[in-house]
Design a protein around this motif. Structure first.
Motif, PDB file in Angstrom:
ATOM      1  N   LEU A 134       0.815  -1.212   0.000  1.00  0.00           N
ATOM      2  CA  LEU A 134       0.000   0.000   0.000  1.00  0.00           C
ATOM      3  C   LEU A 134       0.843   1.253   0.000  1.00  0.00           C
ATOM      4  CD1 LEU A 134      -2.705   1.420   0.095  1.00  0.00           C
ATOM      5  CD2 LEU A 134      -2.741   1.107   2.582  1.00  0.00           C
ATOM      6  N   LEU A 135       1.923   1.257   0.773  1.00  0.00           N
ATOM      7  CA  LEU A 135       2.795   2.436   0.791  1.00  0.00           C
ATOM      8  C   LEU A 135       3.404   2.666  -0.584  1.00  0.00           C
ATOM      9  CD1 LEU A 135       4.183   4.726   2.326  1.00  0.00           C
ATOM     10  CD2 LEU A 135       5.999   3.109   2.946  1.00  0.00           C
ATOM     11  N   ALA A 136       3.863   1.605  -1.229  1.00  0.00           N
ATOM     12  CA  ALA A 136       4.449   1.737  -2.571  1.00  0.00           C
ATOM     13  C   ALA A 136       3.428   2.300  -3.551  1.00  0.00           C
ATOM     14  CB  ALA A 136       4.956   0.378  -3.055  1.00  0.00           C
ATOM     15  N   LYS A 137       2.186   1.859  -3.436  1.00  0.00           N
ATOM     16  CA  LYS A 137       1.133   2.345  -4.320  1.00  0.00           C
ATOM     17  C   LYS A 137       0.876   3.834  -4.107  1.00  0.00           C
ATOM     18  CE  LYS A 137      -3.661   1.381  -5.676  1.00  0.00           C
ATOM     19  NZ  LYS A 137      -4.839   0.511  -5.440  1.00  0.00           N
ATOM     20  N   ARG A 138       0.786   4.241  -2.842  1.00  0.00           N
ATOM     21  CA  ARG A 138       0.568   5.665  -2.544  1.00  0.00           C
ATOM     22  C   ARG A 138       1.734   6.511  -3.033  1.00  0.00           C
ATOM     23  NH1 ARG A 138      -0.390   6.802   3.460  1.00  0.00           N
ATOM     24  NH2 ARG A 138      -1.388   8.725   2.752  1.00  0.00           N
ATOM     25  N   VAL A 139       2.958   6.033  -2.806  1.00  0.00           N
ATOM     26  CA  VAL A 139       4.151   6.772  -3.218  1.00  0.00           C
ATOM     27  C   VAL A 139       4.194   6.892  -4.736  1.00  0.00           C
ATOM     28  CG1 VAL A 139       6.682   6.715  -3.308  1.00  0.00           C
ATOM     29  CG2 VAL A 139       5.494   6.215  -1.166  1.00  0.00           C
ATOM     30  N   HIS A 140       3.876   5.807  -5.434  1.00  0.00           N
ATOM     31  CA  HIS A 140       3.863   5.855  -6.903  1.00  0.00           C
ATOM     32  C   HIS A 140       2.840   6.873  -7.415  1.00  0.00           C
ATOM     33  CE1 HIS A 140       3.680   4.730 -11.106  1.00  0.00           C
ATOM     34  NE2 HIS A 140       2.378   4.575 -10.968  1.00  0.00           N
ATOM     35  N   GLN A 141       1.623   6.805  -6.937  1.00  0.00           N
ATOM     36  CA  GLN A 141       0.584   7.720  -7.416  1.00  0.00           C
ATOM     37  C   GLN A 141       0.847   9.161  -6.978  1.00  0.00           C
ATOM     38  OE1 GLN A 141      -3.467   6.397  -6.897  1.00  0.00           O
ATOM     39  NE2 GLN A 141      -2.996   4.287  -7.462  1.00  0.00           N
ATOM     40  N   PHE A 142       1.616   9.332  -5.924  1.00  0.00           N
ATOM     41  CA  PHE A 142       1.987  10.671  -5.446  1.00  0.00           C
ATOM     42  C   PHE A 142       2.794  11.423  -6.497  1.00  0.00           C
ATOM     43  CE2 PHE A 142       4.397  13.314  -2.139  1.00  0.00           C
ATOM     44  CZ  PHE A 142       3.306  14.143  -1.868  1.00  0.00           C
ATOM     45  N   ARG A 143       3.491  10.693  -7.366  1.00  0.00           N
ATOM     46  CA  ARG A 143       4.278  11.322  -8.437  1.00  0.00           C
ATOM     47  C   ARG A 143       3.399  12.208  -9.305  1.00  0.00           C
ATOM     48  NH1 ARG A 143       6.028   6.956 -12.040  1.00  0.00           N
ATOM     49  NH2 ARG A 143       7.484   8.464 -12.899  1.00  0.00           N
ATOM     50  N   TYR A 144       2.171  11.765  -9.559  1.00  0.00           N
ATOM     51  CA  TYR A 144       1.268  12.526 -10.418  1.00  0.00           C
ATOM     52  C   TYR A 144       0.796  13.810  -9.731  1.00  0.00           C
ATOM     53  CZ  TYR A 144       1.126   8.053 -12.903  1.00  0.00           C
ATOM     54  OH  TYR A 144       1.466   6.896 -13.572  1.00  0.00           O
ATOM     55  N   ILE A 145       0.587  13.730  -8.425  1.00  0.00           N
ATOM     56  CA  ILE A 145       0.180  14.924  -7.680  1.00  0.00           C
ATOM     57  C   ILE A 145       1.326  15.934  -7.621  1.00  0.00           C
ATOM     58  CG2 ILE A 145      -0.627  15.777  -5.440  1.00  0.00           C
ATOM     59  CD1 ILE A 145      -2.687  14.148  -7.037  1.00  0.00           C
ATOM     60  N   ILE A 146       2.542  15.441  -7.428  1.00  0.00           N
ATOM     61  CA  ILE A 146       3.703  16.338  -7.402  1.00  0.00           C
ATOM     62  C   ILE A 146       3.820  17.093  -8.729  1.00  0.00           C
ATOM     63  CG2 ILE A 146       6.224  16.440  -7.309  1.00  0.00           C
ATOM     64  CD1 ILE A 146       6.142  14.037  -5.409  1.00  0.00           C
ATOM     65  N   SER A 147       3.715  16.376  -9.840  1.00  0.00           N
ATOM     66  CA  SER A 147       3.835  17.029 -11.155  1.00  0.00           C
ATOM     67  C   SER A 147       2.734  18.057 -11.364  1.00  0.00           C
ATOM     68  CB  SER A 147       3.802  15.981 -12.271  1.00  0.00           C
ATOM     69  OG  SER A 147       5.012  15.251 -12.301  1.00  0.00           O
ATOM     70  N   SER A 148       1.547  17.757 -10.866  1.00  0.00           N
ATOM     71  CA  SER A 148       0.447  18.714 -10.963  1.00  0.00           C
ATOM     72  C   SER A 148       0.748  19.958 -10.137  1.00  0.00           C
ATOM     73  CB  SER A 148      -0.848  18.056 -10.490  1.00  0.00           C
ATOM     74  OG  SER A 148      -1.940  18.933 -10.646  1.00  0.00           O
ATOM     75  N   GLN A 149       1.268  19.778  -8.933  1.00  0.00           N
ATOM     76  CA  GLN A 149       1.629  20.918  -8.083  1.00  0.00           C
ATOM     77  C   GLN A 149       2.686  21.775  -8.757  1.00  0.00           C
ATOM     78  OE1 GLN A 149       4.781  21.416  -6.368  1.00  0.00           O
ATOM     79  NE2 GLN A 149       4.077  23.307  -5.392  1.00  0.00           N
ATOM     80  N   GLN A 150       3.667  21.139  -9.384  1.00  0.00           N
ATOM     81  CA  GLN A 150       4.747  21.894 -10.014  1.00  0.00           C
ATOM     82  C   GLN A 150       4.254  22.680 -11.223  1.00  0.00           C
ATOM     83  OE1 GLN A 150       7.582  18.644 -10.459  1.00  0.00           O
ATOM     84  NE2 GLN A 150       8.584  19.206  -8.537  1.00  0.00           N
ATOM     85  N   ALA A 151       3.310  22.121 -11.949  1.00  0.00           N
ATOM     86  CA  ALA A 151       2.697  22.856 -13.058  1.00  0.00           C
ATOM     87  C   ALA A 151       1.902  24.049 -12.527  1.00  0.00           C
ATOM     88  CB  ALA A 151       1.791  21.932 -13.865  1.00  0.00           C
ATOM     89  N   GLN A 152       1.177  23.837 -11.426  1.00  0.00           N
ATOM     90  CA  GLN A 152       0.398  24.925 -10.831  1.00  0.00           C
ATOM     91  C   GLN A 152       1.303  26.043 -10.319  1.00  0.00           C
ATOM     92  OE1 GLN A 152      -2.633  24.124 -12.292  1.00  0.00           O
ATOM     93  NE2 GLN A 152      -3.288  25.376 -10.555  1.00  0.00           N
ATOM     94  N   TYR A 153       2.460  25.694  -9.815  1.00  0.00           N
ATOM     95  CA  TYR A 153       3.414  26.718  -9.364  1.00  0.00           C
ATOM     96  C   TYR A 153       3.782  27.634 -10.530  1.00  0.00           C
ATOM     97  CZ  TYR A 153       7.651  28.917  -7.564  1.00  0.00           C
ATOM     98  OH  TYR A 153       8.598  29.835  -7.177  1.00  0.00           O
ATOM     99  N   ILE A 154       4.074  27.034 -11.678  1.00  0.00           N
ATOM    100  CA  ILE A 154       4.435  27.832 -12.859  1.00  0.00           C
ATOM    101  C   ILE A 154       3.257  28.710 -13.276  1.00  0.00           C
ATOM    102  CG2 ILE A 154       5.137  27.733 -15.283  1.00  0.00           C
ATOM    103  CD1 ILE A 154       7.310  26.868 -13.279  1.00  0.00           C
ATOM    104  N   ARG A 155       2.070  28.155 -13.298  1.00  0.00           N
ATOM    105  CA  ARG A 155       0.888  28.919 -13.683  1.00  0.00           C
ATOM    106  C   ARG A 155       0.635  30.090 -12.743  1.00  0.00           C
ATOM    107  NH1 ARG A 155      -2.648  23.412 -14.683  1.00  0.00           N
ATOM    108  NH2 ARG A 155      -2.319  23.212 -16.947  1.00  0.00           N
ATOM    109  N   LYS A 156       0.788  29.845 -11.445  1.00  0.00           N
ATOM    110  CA  LYS A 156       0.487  30.862 -10.444  1.00  0.00           C
ATOM    111  C   LYS A 156       1.521  31.990 -10.434  1.00  0.00           C
ATOM    112  CE  LYS A 156      -0.257  31.488  -5.462  1.00  0.00           C
ATOM    113  NZ  LYS A 156      -1.523  32.212  -5.618  1.00  0.00           N
TER     114      LYS A 156
END
Length: 350
Positions: A134-156
């Motif tokens: 379960l931890l590996a699954k959460r960590v893997h899917q967290f990659r997508y949230i990180i990339s979204s946050q980084q895109a939002q930083y650029i937009r903001k």
């Protein structure tokens, strides 16, 4: 908790301040930080109310705990602070809420991202990220949230009215060092392979692109960990975008890299785990009863292909299934990267 709080005047307002601080610190404690660690912020003029990854309070706790705390425990704290679920839904509202778990000031080139990646490397040696966990699954899917946050930083911080995402990213990169042959060290690269981010589906002998619209996508890597994917219209592509839904983003979007470079560890941490840990909503988008989106094959020459069919599916075949207007998918992607390079040069003169 009361014992570690900063002293306040013995008055109604003082007691209220003390109560609010205790309430806020309990939130940090619930996320996994110890009371001993929370003493560091209780006696400082910091705002524990700013409960987000990358906030001044978080940075203080992180810096002191990074080399002392158990890596798995610290990694779990980050996931819990972000309210990372066991399975991403892909819904826009959830994407937005998860991205809000990060500080607005946490930049894509912050040292925190490399430190987080090192934690993941320690917790998941060899191929452990691909095991049922379960931890590996959460960590893997967290990659997508990180990339979204980084895109939002650029937009903001960089996107002005009327700007496309690629123009905003160019402004961010204009002070960074690009990869060129005479530099031993650099900040970002534009010509890394984007083959896996150019999936398309063959339906009735014709290539179909996500969103029913012809598209090619290229990759920008920042210190290898941070990844941006842009399409030919200059839009960020993310599996869990916090601003707009694009099927092309779900299928071909960016994902933060936990490895330090494109070696065996990159496959162990960032590529192979997708097969067992990708969210259901993405798996359904990539492959369903109507269509199956597949990446072009890494076959540079016809004589390297095992069959004519395999050569037709090549990333480099200018007459193949993935080609467009006489250019191979590889050439189309390279043209986009060159166009973006000119955009960075243009932004330097602004």
């Amino acid at each position: 908790m009361w014992r570690i709080l900063k002293s306040y005047p013995f008055s109604r307002s003082g007691l209220q301040q003390r109560y609010q601080q205790a309430k806020q610190l309990l939130l940090w404690e619930k996320a996994g930080w110890s009371r001993e660690e929370l003493k560091q912020i209780a006696q400082r003029d910091l705002r524990p109310l700013d409960f987000s990854i990358g906030s001044p309070v978080f940075n203080l706790l992180w810096q002191r705990a990074y080399k002392l705390k158990d890596p798995q425990q610290l990694l779990t704290i980050v996931l819990d602070m972000s309210a990372m679920p066991q399975e991403l839904s892909g819904h826009l509202e959830e994407n937005q809420k998860l991205v809000q778990g990060f500080s607005d000031d946490l930049a894509p080139d912050s040292a925190f991202w490399h430190e987080l990646a090192v934690l993941v490397q320690q917790v998941f040696p060899q191929d452990r990220m691909s095991q049922k966990d379960l931890l590996a699954k959460r960590v893997h899917q967290f990659r997508y949230i990180i990339s979204s946050q980084q895109a939002q930083y650029i937009r903001k911080h960089y996107r002005k009215e009327g700007m496309a995402d690629d123009q905003a990213l160019a402004l961010f990169l204009k002070t960074k060092k690009g990869k060129v042959c005479y530099r031993k060290t650099y900040d970002y690269s534009l010509f890394e392979s984007a083959r896996l981010h150019n999936k398309a589906a063959l339906i009735d002998g014709k290539m179909t692109y996500p969103d029913q619209d012809y598209c090619f996508n290229f990759k920008i890597l920042l210190h290898f960990h941070t990844e941006f994917i842009l399409d030919n219209k200059g839009r960020f592509l993310n599996e869990t975008d916090a601003e707009v839904f694009h099927l092309n983003g779900v299928i071909n979007g960016a994902s933060f890299n936990y490895a330090n470079q494109g070696d065996k560890r990159h496959w162990e941490l960032d590529v192979d785990p997708a097969a067992c840990h990708d969210p259901v909503f993405r798996n359904k988008a990539v492959s369903n009863d109507q269509q199956k989106f597949i990446s072009p094959k890494w076959i540079k020459r016809k004589n390297q292909a095992k069959s004519d069919k395999e050569w037709q599916e090549s990333y480099f075949n200018k007459k193949g299934l993935y080609a467009y207007q006489g250019k191979s998918s590889f050439k189309q992607v390279k043209s986009l990267a060159r166009r973006f390079k000119r955009e960075i040069r243009k932004s330097k003169s602004q």
